[in-house]
Every structure is written in structure tokens, then in C-alpha cells.
Design a protein around this motif. Structure first.
Motif, PDB file in Angstrom:
ATOM      1  N   GLU A 124      -9.457  10.396 -12.060  1.00 48.66           N
ATOM      2  CA  GLU A 124      -9.513   9.922 -10.670  1.00 48.66           C
ATOM      3  C   GLU A 124     -10.125   8.523 -10.607  1.00 48.66           C
ATOM      4  O   GLU A 124      -9.625   7.646  -9.907  1.00 48.66           O
ATOM      5  CB  GLU A 124     -10.308  10.906  -9.801  1.00 48.66           C
TER       6      GLU A 124
ATOM      7  N   PHE B 186      -6.020   0.920  -8.541  1.00 42.99           N
ATOM      8  CA  PHE B 186      -5.607   0.498  -7.205  1.00 42.99           C
ATOM      9  C   PHE B 186      -6.492  -0.641  -6.680  1.00 42.99           C
ATOM     10  O   PHE B 186      -6.005  -1.534  -5.994  1.00 42.99           O
ATOM     11  CB  PHE B 186      -5.611   1.693  -6.240  1.00 42.99           C
ATOM     12  N   ILE B 187      -7.778  -0.578  -7.000  1.00 45.99           N
ATOM     13  CA  ILE B 187      -8.674  -1.668  -6.564  1.00 45.99           C
ATOM     14  C   ILE B 187      -8.237  -2.986  -7.224  1.00 45.99           C
ATOM     15  O   ILE B 187      -8.107  -4.012  -6.563  1.00 45.99           O
ATOM     16  CB  ILE B 187     -10.144  -1.326  -6.903  1.00 45.99           C
TER      17      ILE B 187
ATOM     18  N   LEU C 197      -3.509  17.365  -7.404  1.00 45.29           N
ATOM     19  CA  LEU C 197      -4.493  16.384  -6.949  1.00 45.29           C
ATOM     20  C   LEU C 197      -5.626  17.097  -6.209  1.00 45.29           C
ATOM     21  O   LEU C 197      -5.384  18.051  -5.470  1.00 45.29           O
ATOM     22  CB  LEU C 197      -3.832  15.369  -6.005  1.00 45.29           C
TER      23      LEU C 197
ATOM     24  N   PHE D  82      -8.471  13.278  -2.593  1.00 40.12           N
ATOM     25  CA  PHE D  82      -8.276  12.193  -3.569  1.00 40.12           C
ATOM     26  C   PHE D  82      -7.372  11.084  -3.012  1.00 40.12           C
ATOM     27  O   PHE D  82      -7.676   9.899  -3.124  1.00 40.12           O
ATOM     28  CB  PHE D  82      -7.715  12.758  -4.873  1.00 40.12           C
TER      29      PHE D  82
ATOM     30  N   THR E 244       0.837  -1.206   0.000  1.00 39.31           N
ATOM     31  CA  THR E 244       0.000   0.000   0.000  1.00 39.31           C
ATOM     32  C   THR E 244       0.870   1.253   0.000  1.00 39.31           C
ATOM     33  O   THR E 244       0.660   2.172  -0.788  1.00 39.31           O
ATOM     34  CB  THR E 244      -0.931   0.008   1.243  1.00 39.31           C
TER      35      THR E 244
ATOM     36  N   PHE F  97      -1.843   9.532 -11.672  1.00 45.40           N
ATOM     37  CA  PHE F  97      -2.922  10.495 -11.916  1.00 45.40           C
ATOM     38  C   PHE F  97      -2.601  11.390 -13.111  1.00 45.40           C
ATOM     39  O   PHE F  97      -3.460  11.635 -13.967  1.00 45.40           O
ATOM     40  CB  PHE F  97      -3.184  11.342 -10.661  1.00 45.40           C
ATOM     41  N   SER F  98      -1.353  11.888 -13.202  1.00 44.38           N
ATOM     42  CA  SER F  98      -0.980  12.741 -14.344  1.00 44.38           C
ATOM     43  C   SER F  98      -1.151  11.997 -15.660  1.00 44.38           C
ATOM     44  O   SER F  98      -1.674  12.543 -16.642  1.00 44.38           O
ATOM     45  CB  SER F  98       0.476  13.206 -14.221  1.00 44.38           C
TER      46      SER F  98
ATOM     47  N   GLU G 103       7.177   9.518 -18.163  1.00 44.06           N
ATOM     48  CA  GLU G 103       7.407   8.568 -17.069  1.00 44.06           C
ATOM     49  C   GLU G 103       8.784   7.918 -17.085  1.00 44.06           C
ATOM     50  O   GLU G 103       9.181   7.271 -16.111  1.00 44.06           O
ATOM     51  CB  GLU G 103       6.324   7.480 -17.073  1.00 44.06           C
TER      52      GLU G 103
ATOM     53  N   CYS H  18      -8.919   2.184  -1.280  1.00 46.96           N
ATOM     54  CA  CYS H  18      -8.947   1.083  -2.251  1.00 46.96           C
ATOM     55  C   CYS H  18      -8.229  -0.143  -1.710  1.00 46.96           C
ATOM     56  O   CYS H  18      -8.410  -1.248  -2.212  1.00 46.96           O
ATOM     57  CB  CYS H  18      -8.258   1.493  -3.554  1.00 46.96           C
TER      58      CYS H  18
ATOM     59  N   ALA I 200       2.631   1.588  -3.402  1.00 44.91           N
ATOM     60  CA  ALA I 200       1.696   1.940  -4.482  1.00 44.91           C
ATOM     61  C   ALA I 200       1.256   3.396  -4.349  1.00 44.91           C
ATOM     62  O   ALA I 200       1.177   4.123  -5.351  1.00 44.91           O
ATOM     63  CB  ALA I 200       0.486   1.007  -4.443  1.00 44.91           C
ATOM     64  N   MET I 201       1.011   3.846  -3.129  1.00 44.88           N
ATOM     65  CA  MET I 201       0.552   5.228  -2.912  1.00 44.88           C
ATOM     66  C   MET I 201       1.592   6.252  -3.373  1.00 44.88           C
ATOM     67  O   MET I 201       1.240   7.346  -3.792  1.00 44.88           O
ATOM     68  CB  MET I 201       0.219   5.459  -1.431  1.00 44.88           C
TER      69      MET I 201
ATOM     70  N   VAL J 236      -7.532   5.906 -11.797  1.00 47.00           N
ATOM     71  CA  VAL J 236      -6.496   5.556 -10.809  1.00 47.00           C
ATOM     72  C   VAL J 236      -7.112   4.714  -9.686  1.00 47.00           C
ATOM     73  O   VAL J 236      -6.529   3.718  -9.242  1.00 47.00           O
ATOM     74  CB  VAL J 236      -5.822   6.818 -10.221  1.00 47.00           C
ATOM     75  N   GLN J 237      -8.301   5.091  -9.282  1.00 49.79           N
ATOM     76  CA  GLN J 237      -8.985   4.338  -8.227  1.00 49.79           C
ATOM     77  C   GLN J 237      -9.219   2.887  -8.665  1.00 49.79           C
ATOM     78  O   GLN J 237      -8.949   1.958  -7.908  1.00 49.79           O
ATOM     79  CB  GLN J 237     -10.326   5.000  -7.931  1.00 49.79           C
TER      80      GLN J 237
ATOM     81  N   ALA K  99       0.930   7.361  -6.845  1.00 47.60           N
ATOM     82  CA  ALA K  99      -0.392   7.929  -7.144  1.00 47.60           C
ATOM     83  C   ALA K  99      -0.316   9.221  -7.989  1.00 47.60           C
ATOM     84  O   ALA K  99      -1.039   9.336  -8.986  1.00 47.60           O
ATOM     85  CB  ALA K  99      -1.168   8.162  -5.860  1.00 47.60           C
ATOM     86  N   PRO K 100       0.564  10.185  -7.632  1.00 49.72           N
ATOM     87  CA  PRO K 100       0.598  11.415  -8.436  1.00 49.72           C
ATOM     88  C   PRO K 100       0.997  11.167  -9.897  1.00 49.72           C
ATOM     89  O   PRO K 100       0.424  11.761 -10.813  1.00 49.72           O
ATOM     90  CB  PRO K 100       1.644  12.284  -7.729  1.00 49.72           C
TER      91      PRO K 100
ATOM     92  N   LEU L 224      -8.098   7.156  -2.403  1.00 46.09           N
ATOM     93  CA  LEU L 224      -7.255   6.095  -2.959  1.00 46.09           C
ATOM     94  C   LEU L 224      -6.833   5.096  -1.884  1.00 46.09           C
ATOM     95  O   LEU L 224      -6.801   3.893  -2.118  1.00 46.09           O
ATOM     96  CB  LEU L 224      -6.001   6.689  -3.609  1.00 46.09           C
TER      97      LEU L 224
ATOM     98  N   MET M 172      -4.720  11.682 -16.462  1.00 42.31           N
ATOM     99  CA  MET M 172      -5.248  12.955 -16.985  1.00 42.31           C
ATOM    100  C   MET M 172      -4.979  13.085 -18.484  1.00 42.31           C
ATOM    101  O   MET M 172      -5.829  13.532 -19.249  1.00 42.31           O
ATOM    102  CB  MET M 172      -4.591  14.144 -16.259  1.00 42.31           C
TER     103      MET M 172
ATOM    104  N   ASP N  50       0.063  17.825 -12.338  1.00 44.19           N
ATOM    105  CA  ASP N  50      -1.386  17.921 -12.233  1.00 44.19           C
ATOM    106  C   ASP N  50      -1.737  17.874 -10.762  1.00 44.19           C
ATOM    107  O   ASP N  50      -1.441  16.902 -10.073  1.00 44.19           O
ATOM    108  CB  ASP N  50      -2.053  16.761 -12.987  1.00 44.19           C
TER     109      ASP N  50
END
Lengths: 196, 80
Positions: A33, A40-41, B60, B64, A8, A19-20, A142, B71, A11-12, A36-37, A15-16, B68, A23, B58
Motif C-alpha cells: 500500500e 501516486f505521489i 484492496l 485504501f 487522476t 497494488f497486485s 500485466e 495523493c 491513474a486511479m 502504490v501511495q 490502482a488495483p 490513494l 504485493m 489481491d
């Protein structure tokens, strides 16, 4: 920390970045959003199959890319070689010599930085068709290797390279058009017969 | 040492750190002695870094990251 907590936490951290990229893929905050959610699920549900010590970041991007392609019917695998205009080599480089120096006080190296806004760069990326946009995002934004991109997208290495090549040239052309629209480029200064 | 055409063809592979060490050395060798290729190389290195710099920011939305975090570990979550 338990392996689950480690997972967790790791992975967190991504997240940014996820998310980019989401987008640029969806071009919409709510959809990004959600994407990304959902990633993660799915990642959490597949935790049992994830092998610790392997490339978590590439694994997460792979889940997200697959989710995006399936959800938005992205034309990942269709042969679309004609979908982008053929742009000549070194398109932008050959033209930025024509920028009126008096409009730009910065050094040559800073010219491009000051010339294009964040929104223009984002728009140019978002205008690319999916099959070109995703490799460019993965490489230039990336920093994934060609091999990692091939694995994320499940396409051959040679296809990664040709899509990157064409996607980047097409972006250069779009950025050039934006700069022209804003009057930053004086076409009269362009080398004769070198346009198109 | 690589020539101009080879250098321009392989410029992005070099920028993407995808060339074998030996080949990268040949490209660097050419860039050191050819100002035309050197200038094209600098332009594209800058272009690559600009894409990264400008397409990575970007903001957040508030809350958010908290959403997350939820999850993870919640077995009751269903597909959206």
C-alpha cells in the motif's frame, strides 16, 4: 474534466493492478500500500512532465518499479546469472504427464488450473529473485510487451527475454515441487532418468 | 514452415505476441500439423494464463482507494 482530473481518473483505474504487482514485489500488504501511495505521489508531482496520450500505465509501473528498487535495494542491475539453478526446457510439461489421472477428473486443459492454488502461484512468483520476478510479473500478469518491460526496467531487450525465460522455468520447477509436496504427483510414474 | 526445434524455441515469443506476422504464421503452420508441439503449446498457453489469473487477485483494504485519491492534488504531502 480538467487535464488534472483526467489524469487522476486514469491513474486511479490502474490502482488495483499496481497494488497486485506491489504485493508480489514487497510480499507485504502494508508495504505494498505504501509503495502504490508513493508511486501516486511521485506521479502527481511529475504531472507537468507527463505527456498526455502517452502510455500512462507503463509510466506508472515504471515509477513504481524504480521506487521499489531504490527503496528495497532490489538487486536489479547486478549480474546474477548464477542466482537461479539452470532448469531444463519444458520442465513442467515433461513432468505433468506423470500426474495420476485418477486423482484428477477434469480435462487435461483444466488440470493445471485445479492443481495449483492461488497461493502457490503467488508464492512461486514471490520466490523468484527480483531481477527475474519483475519481468515475469510485467509480462505474464500485466501483459506488457518486451519493449515496454525493457523501458520500465531500463534494461536491454535481450536481457528481458533471457530473464523471462529463466524466471518462467524456475517458477515451473517451484510449482512442481509444491505439487509433489501435496502428493499430487507420483514420482514413480516419471520417465526414468529424466529427473534433474 | 518452422520445424519442431524452432517452434519450441519461439513458442513463448509467439505466446507473448512478440513475433512478426510472417514468423507467427510459420509457427502456426507447424502447430497445425504437429500434435507434439501443439500439445506443448497448449500447455504453456494455459500456464501463462494461470499465472495471470491467480496472481492478479489481491483484495484492496477498505479505505485504501480513498487514501490513494488523496495523493492527487495535495501539495502539502511530504515524502514518507
Amino acid at each position: 474534466m480538467t487535464p488534472q482530473e483526467d489524469f487522476t481518473h486514469d491513474a486511479m483505474q490502474y490502482a488495483p493492478q499496481l497494488f497486485s504487482t506491489a504485493m508480489r514485489m514487497t510480499r507485504n500488504r502494508n508495504n505494498a500500500e505504501d509503495l502504490v501511495q508513493e508511486t501516486f505521489i511521485k506521479a502527481w508531482r511529475s504531472f507537468a512532465t507527463y505527456q498526455q496520450g502517452t502510455n500512462l500505465r507503463a509510466w506508472l509501473f515504471r515509477i513504481m518499479t524504480n521506487t521499489y528498487i531504490n527503496k528495497y535495494n532490489a538487486q536489479q542491475r547486478k549480474p546474477t546469472e548464477t542466482e537461479l539453478d539452470d532448469v531444463e526446457e519444458l520442465f513442467l510439461y515433461k513432468r505433468l504427464g506423470a500426474v495420476d489421472q485418477s486423482q484428477l477428473s477434469q480435462s487435461a486443459e483444466d488440470q493445471m488450473l485445479s492443481m495449483f492454488t492461488d497461493d502457490e502461484v503467488k508464492n512461486a512468483l514471490e520466490e523468484l529473485p527480483d531481477q527475474f520476478r519483475i519481468p515475469v510479473l510485467m509480462s505474464d500478469v500485466e501483459g506488457f510487451s518486451y519493449k515496454e518491460i525493457a523501458e520500465i526496467l531500463e534494461i536491454p531487450l535481450g536481457t528481458v527475454m533471457s530473464r523471462l525465460h529463466r524466471g518462467r522455468k524456475s517458477m515451473q520447477k517451484m510449482l512442481y515441487e509444491y505439487a509433489k509436496k501435496r502428493g499430487l504427483i507420483n514420482e514413480a510414474l516419471l520417465p526414468q532418468g529424466d529427473d534433474e | 514452415m518452422a520445424n519442431c526445434q524452432e517452434t519450441l524455441n519461439e513458442m513463448y515469443a509467439y505466446l507473448d505476441a512478440e513475433l512478426a506476422t510472417e514468423r507467427a504464421t510459420e509457427i502456426i503452420g507447424h502447430l497445425k500439423v504437429c500434435t507434439d508441439c501443439q500439445s506443448a503449446y497448449e500447455f504453456h498457453a494455459e500456464f501463462k494464463s494461470i499465472i495471470r489469473l491467480k496472481a492478479q487477485k489481491d483484495e484492496l483494504s477498505e479505505g485504501f482507494l480513498d487514501r490513494l485519491r488523496e495523493c492527487f492534488g495535495d501539495d502539502s504531502l511530504k515524502d514518507a
